[in-house]
Design a protein around this motif. Structure first.
Motif, PDB file in Angstrom:
ATOM      1  N   ARG A  85       6.054   6.668  24.696  1.00  0.00           N
ATOM      2  CA  ARG A  85       7.445   7.052  24.715  1.00  0.00           C
ATOM      3  C   ARG A  85       7.828   7.649  26.051  1.00  0.00           C
ATOM      4  O   ARG A  85       8.742   7.445  26.722  1.00  0.00           O
ATOM      5  N   ARG A  86       6.792   8.705  26.510  1.00  0.00           N
ATOM      6  CA  ARG A  86       7.009   9.270  27.694  1.00  0.00           C
ATOM      7  C   ARG A  86       7.098   8.498  28.864  1.00  0.00           C
ATOM      8  O   ARG A  86       8.151   8.645  29.788  1.00  0.00           O
ATOM      9  N   HIS A  87       6.217   7.553  28.967  1.00  0.00           N
ATOM     10  CA  HIS A  87       6.149   6.746  30.133  1.00  0.00           C
ATOM     11  C   HIS A  87       7.390   5.710  29.820  1.00  0.00           C
ATOM     12  O   HIS A  87       8.233   5.456  30.957  1.00  0.00           O
ATOM     13  N   ALA A  88       8.022   5.406  28.797  1.00  0.00           N
ATOM     14  CA  ALA A  88       9.162   4.417  28.703  1.00  0.00           C
ATOM     15  C   ALA A  88      10.370   5.315  29.339  1.00  0.00           C
ATOM     16  O   ALA A  88      11.335   4.803  29.802  1.00  0.00           O
ATOM     17  N   VAL A 108      18.451  -0.519  26.039  1.00  0.00           N
ATOM     18  CA  VAL A 108      17.261   0.032  25.301  1.00  0.00           C
ATOM     19  C   VAL A 108      17.036  -0.510  23.965  1.00  0.00           C
ATOM     20  O   VAL A 108      18.049  -0.507  23.389  1.00  0.00           O
ATOM     21  N   ILE A 109      16.093  -1.063  23.586  1.00  0.00           N
ATOM     22  CA  ILE A 109      15.880  -1.805  22.399  1.00  0.00           C
ATOM     23  C   ILE A 109      14.881  -1.143  21.612  1.00  0.00           C
ATOM     24  O   ILE A 109      13.930  -0.814  22.141  1.00  0.00           O
ATOM     25  N   VAL A 110      15.082  -0.551  20.488  1.00  0.00           N
ATOM     26  CA  VAL A 110      14.056   0.047  19.599  1.00  0.00           C
ATOM     27  C   VAL A 110      14.122  -0.995  18.398  1.00  0.00           C
ATOM     28  O   VAL A 110      14.934  -1.308  17.577  1.00  0.00           O
ATOM     29  N   LEU A 111      12.664  -1.410  18.048  1.00  0.00           N
ATOM     30  CA  LEU A 111      12.503  -2.345  17.088  1.00  0.00           C
ATOM     31  C   LEU A 111      11.454  -1.701  16.106  1.00  0.00           C
ATOM     32  O   LEU A 111      10.400  -1.138  16.429  1.00  0.00           O
ATOM     33  N   ASP A 112      11.702  -1.840  14.901  1.00  0.00           N
ATOM     34  CA  ASP A 112      10.912  -1.361  13.650  1.00  0.00           C
ATOM     35  C   ASP A 112      10.433  -2.783  12.775  1.00  0.00           C
ATOM     36  O   ASP A 112      11.371  -3.407  12.356  1.00  0.00           O
ATOM     37  N   ILE A 113       9.236  -2.797  12.718  1.00  0.00           N
ATOM     38  CA  ILE A 113       8.773  -3.591  11.652  1.00  0.00           C
ATOM     39  C   ILE A 113       8.949  -3.096  10.174  1.00  0.00           C
ATOM     40  O   ILE A 113       8.612  -2.050   9.793  1.00  0.00           O
ATOM     41  N   ASP A 114       9.721  -3.999   9.596  1.00  0.00           N
ATOM     42  CA  ASP A 114      10.131  -3.507   8.282  1.00  0.00           C
ATOM     43  C   ASP A 114       9.246  -3.269   7.212  1.00  0.00           C
ATOM     44  O   ASP A 114       8.112  -4.244   7.034  1.00  0.00           O
ATOM     45  N   GLY A 115       9.209  -2.250   6.795  1.00  0.00           N
ATOM     46  CA  GLY A 115       8.287  -1.886   5.448  1.00  0.00           C
ATOM     47  C   GLY A 115       6.764  -2.305   5.645  1.00  0.00           C
ATOM     48  O   GLY A 115       5.902  -2.744   4.926  1.00  0.00           O
ATOM     49  N   PHE A 116       6.315  -1.893   7.052  1.00  0.00           N
ATOM     50  CA  PHE A 116       4.802  -1.885   7.544  1.00  0.00           C
ATOM     51  C   PHE A 116       3.883  -1.369   6.556  1.00  0.00           C
ATOM     52  O   PHE A 116       2.642  -1.468   6.383  1.00  0.00           O
ATOM     53  N   ARG A 117       4.375  -0.084   6.053  1.00  0.00           N
ATOM     54  CA  ARG A 117       3.431   0.784   5.074  1.00  0.00           C
ATOM     55  C   ARG A 117       2.794  -0.180   4.125  1.00  0.00           C
ATOM     56  O   ARG A 117       1.737  -0.001   3.789  1.00  0.00           O
ATOM     57  N   LYS A 118       3.547  -1.103   3.641  1.00  0.00           N
ATOM     58  CA  LYS A 118       2.980  -2.091   2.624  1.00  0.00           C
ATOM     59  C   LYS A 118       1.940  -2.983   3.081  1.00  0.00           C
ATOM     60  O   LYS A 118       1.134  -3.350   2.483  1.00  0.00           O
ATOM     61  N   ILE A 119       1.876  -2.988   4.499  1.00  0.00           N
ATOM     62  CA  ILE A 119       0.605  -3.816   4.991  1.00  0.00           C
ATOM     63  C   ILE A 119      -0.315  -3.040   4.735  1.00  0.00           C
ATOM     64  O   ILE A 119      -1.726  -3.537   4.308  1.00  0.00           O
ATOM     65  N   ILE A 158       9.550   0.253  21.783  1.00  0.00           N
ATOM     66  CA  ILE A 158      10.808   0.410  22.703  1.00  0.00           C
ATOM     67  C   ILE A 158      10.638  -0.931  23.635  1.00  0.00           C
ATOM     68  O   ILE A 158       9.469  -1.069  24.145  1.00  0.00           O
ATOM     69  N   VAL A 159      11.692  -1.312  24.043  1.00  0.00           N
ATOM     70  CA  VAL A 159      11.962  -2.283  25.060  1.00  0.00           C
ATOM     71  C   VAL A 159      12.964  -1.753  26.026  1.00  0.00           C
ATOM     72  O   VAL A 159      14.096  -1.598  25.510  1.00  0.00           O
ATOM     73  N   VAL A 160      12.602  -1.444  27.238  1.00  0.00           N
ATOM     74  CA  VAL A 160      13.384  -0.985  28.194  1.00  0.00           C
ATOM     75  C   VAL A 160      13.871  -2.342  28.924  1.00  0.00           C
ATOM     76  O   VAL A 160      13.002  -3.165  29.658  1.00  0.00           O
ATOM     77  N   CYS A 161      15.186  -2.795  29.231  1.00  0.00           N
ATOM     78  CA  CYS A 161      15.687  -3.962  29.662  1.00  0.00           C
ATOM     79  C   CYS A 161      16.482  -3.578  30.798  1.00  0.00           C
ATOM     80  O   CYS A 161      17.705  -3.095  31.052  1.00  0.00           O
ATOM     81  N   ARG A 162      15.623  -3.667  32.055  1.00  0.00           N
ATOM     82  CA  ARG A 162      16.466  -3.496  33.261  1.00  0.00           C
ATOM     83  C   ARG A 162      17.441  -4.500  33.684  1.00  0.00           C
ATOM     84  O   ARG A 162      17.144  -5.726  33.247  1.00  0.00           O
ATOM     85  N   GLN A 163      18.423  -4.137  34.197  1.00  0.00           N
ATOM     86  CA  GLN A 163      19.337  -5.282  34.713  1.00  0.00           C
ATOM     87  C   GLN A 163      19.942  -6.163  33.727  1.00  0.00           C
ATOM     88  O   GLN A 163      20.047  -7.355  33.749  1.00  0.00           O
ATOM     89  N   ALA A 164      20.402  -5.357  32.403  1.00  0.00           N
ATOM     90  CA  ALA A 164      20.485  -6.241  31.245  1.00  0.00           C
ATOM     91  C   ALA A 164      21.742  -5.625  30.767  1.00  0.00           C
ATOM     92  O   ALA A 164      21.847  -4.389  30.337  1.00  0.00           O
ATOM     93  N   GLY A 165      22.663  -6.467  30.235  1.00  0.00           N
ATOM     94  CA  GLY A 165      23.976  -5.835  29.538  1.00  0.00           C
ATOM     95  C   GLY A 165      23.901  -6.247  28.278  1.00  0.00           C
ATOM     96  O   GLY A 165      22.743  -6.608  27.708  1.00  0.00           O
ATOM     97  N   ARG A 166      24.932  -6.396  27.542  1.00  0.00           N
ATOM     98  CA  ARG A 166      25.217  -6.525  26.012  1.00  0.00           C
ATOM     99  C   ARG A 166      24.568  -7.891  25.657  1.00  0.00           C
ATOM    100  O   ARG A 166      23.813  -7.909  24.802  1.00  0.00           O
ATOM    101  N   ASP A 167      25.045  -8.761  26.429  1.00  0.00           N
ATOM    102  CA  ASP A 167      24.650 -10.111  26.200  1.00  0.00           C
ATOM    103  C   ASP A 167      22.988 -10.739  26.144  1.00  0.00           C
ATOM    104  O   ASP A 167      22.424 -10.969  25.397  1.00  0.00           O
ATOM    105  N   GLY A 168      22.875 -10.090  27.314  1.00  0.00           N
ATOM    106  CA  GLY A 168      21.364 -10.092  27.800  1.00  0.00           C
ATOM    107  C   GLY A 168      20.438  -9.577  26.700  1.00  0.00           C
ATOM    108  O   GLY A 168      19.411 -10.030  26.328  1.00  0.00           O
TER     109      GLY A 168
END
Length: 506
Positions: A85-88, A108-119, A158-168
């Motif tokens: 996170r700090r590097h991001a 910035v995109i934050v992605l969560d794997i749904d219900g990963f605890r069940k794995i 976390i995904v940092v999208c440089r030079q990206a707007g809403r559509d991208g």
């Protein structure tokens, strides 16, 4: 299921449903299993895949599990550790400065794997690490040269999208979700996952890196709240919704000790003689500030926080106590049905807890019915069968709730000791003017009777539905046509006064 059936050619649809009814009428031969998997759930293959993806559990081994070769192999070697996170945040701060200077944009995109605890629960930490490594490899392969992938911890990226707007950012996020839908193979088992995504785009007003990342996390939390595989963009109003959710969860922790939970009961009516033969216990939260809350507002929170076991046990004991009191007054000889969550069902010692609730309340075992969903019993079929047998040995009734919306496989119906199939309200709602829906209900009733089970229809609201269900041999009915969920004293009044009058319309 119904959507796919509607899309099929009319002749094929009628042939399939006709074949199902014919086979069931002949006595349910063993070969009928494959026919039911095809006919009652023609979309069952597709519908089950969707449900499994949403709930993150391995598919059952009866007719629907993909061949092992179709499962994507896990990454052979552990990938290099991702930035944290700090590097991001450092990279995001640089991207924001560049965007302000050059008139560009950052997302910035934050992605969560749904219900990963069940794995981790099903396949252990090694299986969880295997899936995480594969997730990292898939996500990294989807990124462009200007994007950064970081691991926030646990199941969050976390995904940092440089030079990206809403559509991208939207296009990239959809691609990330798509790659997560491919099957995983922890320990050689086929498992489907989904991902919830939150996106925040750099606003015109001043905004620092920590603030923008926080906005994406708030959007991700809202996406998870909407259900698996959702995507949400940050909006200012979301902050208030998240705070409300946190406050609700905090108060939920003390609701049982403060005696804020209450039970309402919905009558179940016999189609044979029109008498009230049972009630279903439905929990409500009498929130001190928000008023009476339905389960939809707090059950997901209880499951996420681990409070569901304590809440389930309270409902069980309270319902048994109330039913025992009705019996002692000579008002009621039927059953009270209680819904069991998947967590409660899988918690060791369930039969002992049920026995204790019966003994402490004085309710005879014959006066209790336990409702379990299809997906609950399919996690581990051998253990589920043993547990159901232990419950039956107590003398309680066991029913499958919302039948037709989960796996709908004959395999577990044949193996598990069950008493009742409850037809989901969605089928009842759609059967008027819907030939396919009506045929499915007939098939479920015939199936139940062929196996020596009772069929109960939920969500009955019209006289036409009552007439159709009675004509086709449904055993019991539950729904607003007879009564909304009511308080215990109103149940007593219905038993003494209103039930005969209500049932005289049948």
């Amino acid at each position: 299921m119904r959507t796919l059936l509607h899309r099929m050619p009319g002749g094929l649809r009628l042939v399939i449903l006709g074949a199902l009814l014919a086979v069931l009428a002949l006595g349910l031969a063993l070969s009928c299993a494959s026919l039911l998997a095809f006919a009652v759930g023609v979309s069952a293959g597709a519908a089950i895949i969707l449900v499994v993806r949403a709930r993150r559990v391995p598919e059952p081994g009866v007719g629907h599990r993909p061949e092992p070769a179709s499962c994507s192999p896990s990454a052979p070697d552990a990938p290099a550790p991702l930035p944290d996170r700090r590097h991001a945040l450092d990279v995001l701060a640089e991207a924001i400065d560049a965007a302000r200077r050059d008139g560009g944009s950052v997302a910035v995109i934050v992605l969560d794997i749904d219900g990963f605890r069940k794995i981790n629960s099903h396949y252990g930490w090694a299986g969880g690490d295997e899936v995480l490594h594969e997730c990292m490899a898939r996500l990294a392969a989807r990124l462009g040269p200007d994007d950064l992938l970081a691991h926030q911890g646990g199941n969050e990226f976390i995904v940092v999208c440089r030079q990206a707007g809403r559509d991208g950012a939207t296009a990239l996020a959809r691609g990330l979700q798509e790659c997560m839908r491919l099957p995983f193979a922890p320990g050689g088992h086929c498992v489907f996952l989904s991902a919830s995504v939150g996106i925040a785009v750099l606003p015109p007003e001043p905004c620092q890196a920590p603030q923008l990342l926080h906005m994406a996390q708030v959007a991700s939390a809202c996406a998870r709240h909407e259900g698996p595989a959702h995507l949400c963009f940050y909006m200012p109003r979301m902050g208030g919704a998240i705070r409300e959710r946190v406050d609700l969860e905090t108060m939920l922790c003390h609701a049982i000790e403060r005696k804020e939970f209450v039970l309402q009961y919905q009558p179940r009516i016999s189609m044979k003689d029109g008498h009230m033969v049972g009630v279903e216990a439905l929990v409500r939260w009498r929130h001190p500030e928000l008023g009476l809350l339905s389960p939809a507002r707090f059950i997901p929170l209880a499951e996420e926080s681990g409070l569901i076991n304590e809440l389930d046990l309270w409902v069980l004991r309270e319902a048994c106590t109330c039913a025992a009191a009705w019996r002692a007054q000579g008002l009621f000889g039927g059953r009270v049905s209680v819904n069991l969550s998947a967590r409660q069902f899988q918690q060791p010692g369930l039969a002992g807890r049920v026995r204790s609730a019966l003994e402490d309340s004085g309710l005879a075992p014959a006066g209790l019915e336990l409702e379990i969903t299809e997906s609950t019993v399919m996690h581990d079929t051998e253990d589920a069968a043993d547990l159901l047998r232990s419950l039956r040995e107590l003398g309680v009734t066991v029913s499958i709730d919302d039948f037709g919306t989960g796996y709908s496989s004959l395999s577990y119906l044949k193996r598990f000791p069950l008493d009742v199939l409850k037809i989901d309200r969605a089928f009842v709602r759609d059967m008027e003017g819907d030939v396919t829906g009506a045929a499915i209900i007939r098939a479920i009733i015939t199936l139940a009777h062929s196996l020596g089970l009772s069929a109960v229809a939920e969500g009955v609201e019209t006289a036409e539905q009552v007439a159709f269900l009675k004509e086709n041999g449904c055993d019991e009915i539950q729904g607003y046509y007879f009564s909304r969920p009511v308080w215990p004293d109103e149940v007593a009044r219905l038993l003494a006064e209103e039930a005969p009058a209500l049932c005289s319309t049948m």
